[in-house]
Design a protein around this motif. Structure first.
Motif, short mmCIF file in Angstrom:
data_model
loop_
_atom_site.label_atom_id
_atom_site.label_comp_id
_atom_site.label_asym_id
_atom_site.label_seq_id
_atom_site.Cartn_x
_atom_site.Cartn_y
_atom_site.Cartn_z
N ALA A 114 0.74 -1.18 -0.10
CA ALA A 114 0.12 0.04 0.00
C ALA A 114 0.89 1.25 -0.01
N GLU A 115 2.20 1.10 0.71
CA GLU A 115 3.01 2.44 0.65
C GLU A 115 3.58 2.59 -0.52
N LYS A 116 3.80 1.46 -0.96
CA LYS A 116 4.66 1.52 -2.61
C LYS A 116 3.40 2.07 -3.45
N ALA A 117 2.24 1.61 -3.43
CA ALA A 117 1.25 2.25 -4.43
C ALA A 117 1.03 3.67 -4.09
N LYS B 195 11.43 -0.61 -11.20
CA LYS B 195 11.37 -1.89 -11.72
C LYS B 195 11.07 -3.19 -10.76
N ALA B 196 11.31 -2.89 -9.67
CA ALA B 196 10.81 -3.81 -8.67
C ALA B 196 9.36 -3.98 -8.59
N VAL B 197 8.63 -2.85 -8.74
CA VAL B 197 7.23 -2.64 -8.70
C VAL B 197 6.80 -3.71 -9.70
N LEU B 198 7.39 -3.33 -10.98
CA LEU B 198 6.81 -4.03 -12.33
C LEU B 198 7.20 -5.70 -11.99
N GLU B 199 8.27 -5.77 -11.40
CA GLU B 199 8.32 -7.52 -10.75
C GLU B 199 7.36 -8.02 -10.01
N GLN B 200 6.96 -7.05 -9.20
CA GLN B 200 5.76 -7.38 -8.18
C GLN B 200 4.47 -7.44 -9.11
N ILE B 201 4.30 -6.69 -9.91
CA ILE B 201 3.12 -6.84 -10.84
C ILE B 201 3.20 -8.31 -11.37
N ASN C 169 -11.18 -19.04 -7.42
CA ASN C 169 -11.13 -18.31 -6.07
C ASN C 169 -11.48 -16.63 -6.50
N VAL C 170 -12.78 -16.58 -6.49
CA VAL C 170 -13.32 -14.88 -6.78
C VAL C 170 -12.81 -13.92 -5.69
N ASP C 171 -12.99 -14.34 -4.42
CA ASP C 171 -12.48 -13.35 -3.43
C ASP C 171 -11.33 -12.94 -3.46
N ALA C 172 -10.28 -13.98 -3.55
CA ALA C 172 -8.81 -13.52 -3.38
C ALA C 172 -8.52 -12.95 -4.77
N LEU C 173 -9.04 -13.33 -5.94
CA LEU C 173 -8.63 -12.83 -7.16
C LEU C 173 -9.11 -11.30 -7.22
N LYS C 174 -10.26 -10.87 -6.49
CA LYS C 174 -10.67 -9.29 -6.31
C LYS C 174 -9.75 -8.73 -5.38
N GLU D 251 -5.07 -4.76 -5.21
CA GLU D 251 -3.81 -4.42 -5.23
C GLU D 251 -2.96 -4.20 -6.28
N THR D 252 -3.08 -5.03 -7.21
CA THR D 252 -2.09 -4.70 -8.42
C THR D 252 -2.65 -3.47 -9.38
N GLU D 253 -3.82 -3.21 -9.29
CA GLU D 253 -4.18 -1.87 -9.74
C GLU D 253 -3.70 -0.60 -9.19
#
Length: 485
Positions: free
Chosen positions: A138-141, A153-159, A174-179, A184-186
């Protein structure tokens, strides 16, 4: 907001951009009439055709970069990228403010301490999303992450890691985990900034969407494909057809521009068209050598349209192209007939063509020619239209000569030779005035019988032969006229 692609023959522009300077002018919706108020001055200085319209700037930008094979105006591209950057900054700030307003502290001193609460309740907890540096996702975002720096680049790797995880979650439904992973990814994607960050954002969003979409599992029972069916394709999806269409169009345009003899150009273009047809399958999966399939017809039409762009658009050139196209239609049957007859030859090319027609040649008796067998299967002939016309013309000519010989023999009898000698003697004994008058009278009489439309409608072979003879007549007439001066 609506964005529209504006284009001319060479470039694309983007109408609807809000990046403008201040000043006068009338707002036309997708541009302002005053040059000083538009990111690109070409929108007010020149007239453009309207292309597709889009609700999202990222879509119109990607489309404008490749639409019609034209180049995107650099000024419009820079303005669009600047506007996208501004949009992303605004969205990111709104997301950060929303998260800050809704966030509940996970560690620190509690506002109200309960006497029954154990001391461990006030110990800071470590989030599962916290990395080794102590910075949470969250802090990175919530911070800018320049894609050109190590942090970005580290953020890109996490994405990318999230995208891989999304595939597993989608497969497990797994709909809930996917949401949760999507949110987080967005947030991480929205935090990207710097040069080429717009392209990176779109690529990552598309990749996550594709990964998070559950792939349809194959059914246990697969329906058998009906024999002879072919998956539909457009004409330009078959190998080499686009290049051949361009080649044929160039030859047609050159024939119109250079006023080349139709028969010379038509045969070359017909060969190109037939080559395209052999690459397109018919309903049985065999080559469409008749050109009956819709992709084959559209390939021929596309070639004619391309040819029309290769010369000045005026009445004479358009008529020349139509006449040339008609000649190509006749020559196509000749090219096909020659191709069919080549199946009987003992050459490497013939072997390749027989391999291409392997499914058609199945069941052919040994004593039957491959050309005749294939022609019968397709319901065509091993002789082309122009070839038939040539033979018919030759037959009529020989019949007319034979009839003339018979008529002359009937008039002169066995003394035909003597009659000719007598006629020559009679001409020799006439005066120059009588002979000139007789010749001129006959020439005028023959000219009155001739119809220009007959010459125009005649086959290319007849025209070619007549042209050579008429040139001799023209030379003789000039000599006669010169002698009277």
């Amino acid at each position: 907001m609506s964005y529209t692609i504006k284009y001319n023959r060479t470039s694309n522009h983007i109408g609807g951009l809000t990046v403008r300077t201040t000043g006068g002018g009338k707002d036309m919706g997708d541009h302002v009439s005053d040059y000083s108020q538009n990111a690109c001055g070409s929108l007010t200085r020149y007239r453009f055709a309207d292309g597709e319209s889009f609700n999202y700037l990222v879509d119109v930008l990607e489309t404008a970069r490749k639409a019609g094979g034209r180049k995107l105006c650099k000024t419009c591209e820079k303005a669009a990228e600047a506007e996208l950057e501004r949009m992303d900054e605004a969205v990111k700030m709104a997301e950060v403010e929303e998260r800050m307003a809704a966030a509940t502290p996970t560690y620190g001193f509690p506002e109200v301490a309960d006497a029954d609460t154990p001391e461990s309740a006030s110990v800071p907890s470590v989030s599962a999303n916290e990395d080794h540096s102590g910075e949470t996702m969250a802090e990175k975002a919530a911070t800018k992450n320049d894609v050109n720096t190590d942090q970005g680049k580290a953020v890109l790797e996490q994405i990318d890691a999230n995208i891989e995880r999304a595939k597993s979650l989608a497969e497990a439904d797994n709909v809930d985990a996917l949401k949760e992973l999507n949110d987080e990814t967005e947030a991480l994607i929205s935090s990207l900034s710097g040069k080429d960050s717009i392209k990176a954002k779109k690529a990552k969003r598309d990749a996550f969407t594709a990964a998070s979409t559950a792939q349809e599992k194959p059914k246990a029972e697969v329906k058998k494909v009906t024999e002879g069916t072919v998956a539909p394709k457009t004409w330009d999806q078959y190998e080499g057809t686009k290049e051949l269409a361009s080649l044929g169009a160039e030859k047609l345009a050159e024939g119109v521009r250079m006023h080349l003899k139709a028969s010379m150009v038509a045969k070359d273009v017909a060969a190109v068209v037939f080559d395209m047809w052999t690459r397109i399958p018919n309903t049985t999966g065999a080559p469409d050598i008749l050109g009956d399939m819709d992709p084959s017809k559209k390939a021929s039409g596309a070639m004619l349209r391309l040819a029309g762009e290769g010369f000045e658009d005026n009445f004479d050139n358009r008529q020349a192209l139509k006449r040339l196209a008609r000649s190509v239609q006749d020559q196509r049957t000749d090219v096909r007939a020659e191709w069919l007859r080549s199946l009987d030859e003992d050459t490497e090319i013939a072997a390749e063509r027989r391999a291409l027609m392997a499914s058609v040649l199945e069941g052919k008796p040994e004593d039957e020619k491959a050309s005749e067998w294939v022609a019968n299967v397709y319901g065509t002939s091993t002789m082309g239209v122009t070839e038939k016309k040539r033979l018919e013309y030759q037959a009529k000519k020989e019949a007319a000569e034979l009839e003339a010989a018979k008529r002359k023999g009937a008039e002169g009898g066995e003394g035909e030779g003597e009659g000719e000698d007598e006629e020559e003697v009679a001409e020799d004994t006439s005066t120059p005035d009588e002979r000139v008058a007789a010749v001129v009278k006959k020439i005028l009489s023959d000219f009155k019988k001739a119809k220009p439309e007959d010459f125009e409608s005649a086959s290319e072979e007849v025209k070619e032969a007549a042209r050579a003879q008429l040139e001799q007549v023209n030379k003789a007439l000039k000599a006669m006229i010169t002698a009277t001066l």
